[in-house]
Design a protein around this motif. Structure first.
Motif, short mmCIF file in Angstrom:
data_model
loop_
_atom_site.label_atom_id
_atom_site.label_comp_id
_atom_site.label_asym_id
_atom_site.label_seq_id
_atom_site.Cartn_x
_atom_site.Cartn_y
_atom_site.Cartn_z
N VAL A 39 33.13 48.06 42.80
CA VAL A 39 33.69 49.00 41.82
C VAL A 39 34.75 48.27 40.98
O VAL A 39 35.71 47.74 41.53
CB VAL A 39 34.33 50.21 42.52
N PRO A 40 34.59 48.23 39.65
CA PRO A 40 35.59 47.59 38.80
C PRO A 40 36.91 48.36 38.81
O PRO A 40 36.95 49.54 39.19
CB PRO A 40 34.95 47.59 37.42
N VAL A 41 37.98 47.68 38.38
CA VAL A 41 39.33 48.24 38.52
C VAL A 41 40.10 48.10 37.21
O VAL A 41 40.03 47.06 36.55
CB VAL A 41 40.12 47.53 39.64
N VAL A 50 47.49 42.66 39.10
CA VAL A 50 46.84 41.70 38.20
C VAL A 50 46.39 40.47 39.00
O VAL A 50 45.29 39.94 38.79
CB VAL A 50 47.79 41.29 37.06
N GLU A 51 47.22 40.05 39.93
CA GLU A 51 46.87 38.92 40.81
C GLU A 51 45.67 39.28 41.67
O GLU A 51 44.77 38.47 41.88
CB GLU A 51 48.06 38.55 41.68
N ALA A 52 45.67 40.51 42.19
CA ALA A 52 44.55 40.95 43.04
C ALA A 52 43.24 40.96 42.26
O ALA A 52 42.19 40.59 42.79
CB ALA A 52 44.84 42.34 43.61
N LEU A 53 43.29 41.39 41.00
CA LEU A 53 42.08 41.43 40.17
C LEU A 53 41.65 40.03 39.77
O LEU A 53 40.45 39.72 39.68
CB LEU A 53 42.33 42.28 38.92
N GLY A 54 42.63 39.14 39.55
CA GLY A 54 42.34 37.76 39.19
C GLY A 54 41.65 37.65 37.84
O GLY A 54 41.82 38.49 36.96
N HIS A 55 40.88 36.60 37.70
CA HIS A 55 40.17 36.36 36.44
C HIS A 55 38.70 36.72 36.57
O HIS A 55 37.83 36.11 35.94
CB HIS A 55 40.32 34.89 36.03
N SER A 56 38.43 37.73 37.38
CA SER A 56 37.05 38.09 37.71
C SER A 56 36.32 38.78 36.56
O SER A 56 35.10 38.78 36.52
CB SER A 56 37.04 39.00 38.94
N GLY A 57 37.08 39.40 35.65
CA GLY A 57 36.44 40.22 34.62
C GLY A 57 35.87 41.51 35.16
O GLY A 57 35.12 42.22 34.48
N ALA A 58 36.26 41.84 36.40
CA ALA A 58 35.74 43.04 37.06
C ALA A 58 36.64 44.24 36.77
O ALA A 58 37.17 44.88 37.67
CB ALA A 58 35.65 42.80 38.56
N ARG A 91 30.82 46.09 35.92
CA ARG A 91 30.11 46.32 37.18
C ARG A 91 29.50 45.01 37.71
O ARG A 91 29.62 44.69 38.90
CB ARG A 91 29.01 47.35 36.96
N SER A 92 28.87 44.26 36.82
CA SER A 92 28.27 42.98 37.23
C SER A 92 29.32 42.02 37.76
O SER A 92 29.13 41.35 38.78
CB SER A 92 27.53 42.36 36.04
N ASN A 93 30.46 41.97 37.08
CA ASN A 93 31.54 41.07 37.51
C ASN A 93 32.16 41.54 38.83
O ASN A 93 32.58 40.72 39.66
CB ASN A 93 32.61 40.98 36.43
N ALA A 94 32.21 42.86 39.04
CA ALA A 94 32.72 43.38 40.32
C ALA A 94 31.80 42.99 41.47
O ALA A 94 32.26 42.60 42.56
CB ALA A 94 32.87 44.90 40.25
N LEU A 95 30.50 43.06 41.25
CA LEU A 95 29.55 42.66 42.28
C LEU A 95 29.65 41.16 42.57
O LEU A 95 29.51 40.72 43.71
CB LEU A 95 28.13 43.03 41.85
N GLN A 96 29.90 40.38 41.52
CA GLN A 96 30.09 38.94 41.70
C GLN A 96 31.37 38.66 42.48
O GLN A 96 31.40 37.84 43.41
CB GLN A 96 30.14 38.25 40.33
N ALA A 97 32.47 39.35 42.11
CA ALA A 97 33.75 39.15 42.78
C ALA A 97 33.66 39.56 44.25
O ALA A 97 34.32 38.95 45.12
CB ALA A 97 34.84 39.96 42.08
#
Length: 331
Positions: free
Chosen positions: A255-257, A266-274, A302-308
């Protein structure tokens, strides 16, 4: 290694700090340490003389102690006394104390070592107190089932109802996009700040969102998993966060955030693009409107969240970082 883990007794809702402490203790045990978790009652972060005496007694009797900063940072004399008596006292500082700067500075200086759950929280501590030797042990994430999503899109905000968490701001933003299809849930304890929780419920009614926005209270087990199964977007717009464990919990479900700029989330999300980092100078309603109406953006997040999800750190790594620090010879 035998470890006594001292945690505050006056935080009774499902806070990120409480969850971090419990998971760290569990996984230190799994790595072969023997962890005794002791709840220290008191009006922390400073407490009464009787509270601090109770804390001092809990510090006695173990060669290695991890003490939650909410208890330890306001009791420097007790920390110093224990260290002088031969107990290794590590302060786990989830977040710098808003008040009591001098007490915190003395406690940190007296401690054997300092642990922080994020680079963000470590930087905040150093900004207040100068250069400190800090071990950063970022939270892990539990494996989780992938969200199925919903039609219309379902937005979740998983956090205790507290002014810092800004649920009323989210309600206001959602009221500005009533012309679009969506549902939402505010999932978190109403016991920590009952007056604010009442404000949250009043805001839902004021904007006529009762049929679309549910205030569920704190959920666990299958009820919480049902919310994650339905979720399409997670929102954490706290004014301050040391890390924001719900961010990695969201990503564990694919699930994206949406997080607030300038916080540890912001650190938790990182550079994932999620998901995205929301700038408070911008209209939150506009950010949510863009996501709800841009299907390519939805698919990208969504795709980036699944990757992360595939690269999330596990709690064993968190515990290993802490155990290595505790077992290392003094610097």
């Amino acid at each position: 290694m035998r470890i006594r883990f001292l945690v505050p007794g006056n935080v009774r809702h499902g806070s990120g700090g409480n969850k971090y402490n419990a998971k760290l203790a569990e996984h230190l045990n799994a790595l072969g340490a023997t962890v005794e978790t002791v709840t220290v009652d008191g009006d922390w972060p400073v407490g009464s003389p009787a509270d601090r005496q109770r804390f001092a007694q809990a510090l006695d009797g173990g060669t290695t102690v991890i003490a939650d900063g909410l208890v330890a940072s306001g009791a420097p004399e007790e920390v110093a006394g224990a260290v002088q008596a031969g107990t290794k006292v590590w302060i786990l500082s989830h977040m710098a104390l808003a008040d009591h700067h001098d007490l915190e500075a003395k406690a940190l200086a007296a401690a054997t070592g300092i642990i922080c759950p994020s680079m963000h929280s470590a930087a905040e501590l150093q900004a207040r107190h100068g250069s400190l030797d800090i071990t950063v042990a970022t939270p892990g994430a539990e494996p989780a089932d992938i969200s199925e999503g919903s039609h219309p899109k379902h937005i979740v905000s998983v956090a205790a109802l507290l002014p810092n968490k800004s649920q009323t701001l989210l309600i206001e933003a959602l009221s500005q996009i009533k012309d679009l299809p969506w549902t939402a849930a505010l999932i978190g304890s109403e016991e920590a700040a009952p007056a604010y929780a009442a404000e949250v419920r009043a805001a839902v009614e004021h904007h006529g969102l009762q049929d679309r926005l549910s205030v569920t209270g704190e959920l666990t087990g299958q009820a919480l998993q049902d919310q994650w199964r339905r979720a399409d977007l997670s929102v954490l717009i706290s004014q301050s966060e040391s890390f924001g464990m719900v961010v990695t919990e969201s990503l564990a479900h694919g699930v994206p955030v949406l997080v607030r700029q300038g916080t540890g989330a912001v650190e938790a999300l990182g550079h994932s693009g999620a998901g995205a980092v929301w700038d408070p100078k911008e209209a939150l309603g506009g950010t949510l409107r863009t996501w709800l109406t841009d299907h390519a953006l939805q698919e990208s997040w969504r795709s980036n969240a699944l990757q992360a999800r595939r690269g999330l750190q596990r709690w064993e790594s968190t515990a290993r970082t802490v155990l290595d620090a505790l077992e290392a010879p003094p610097r």
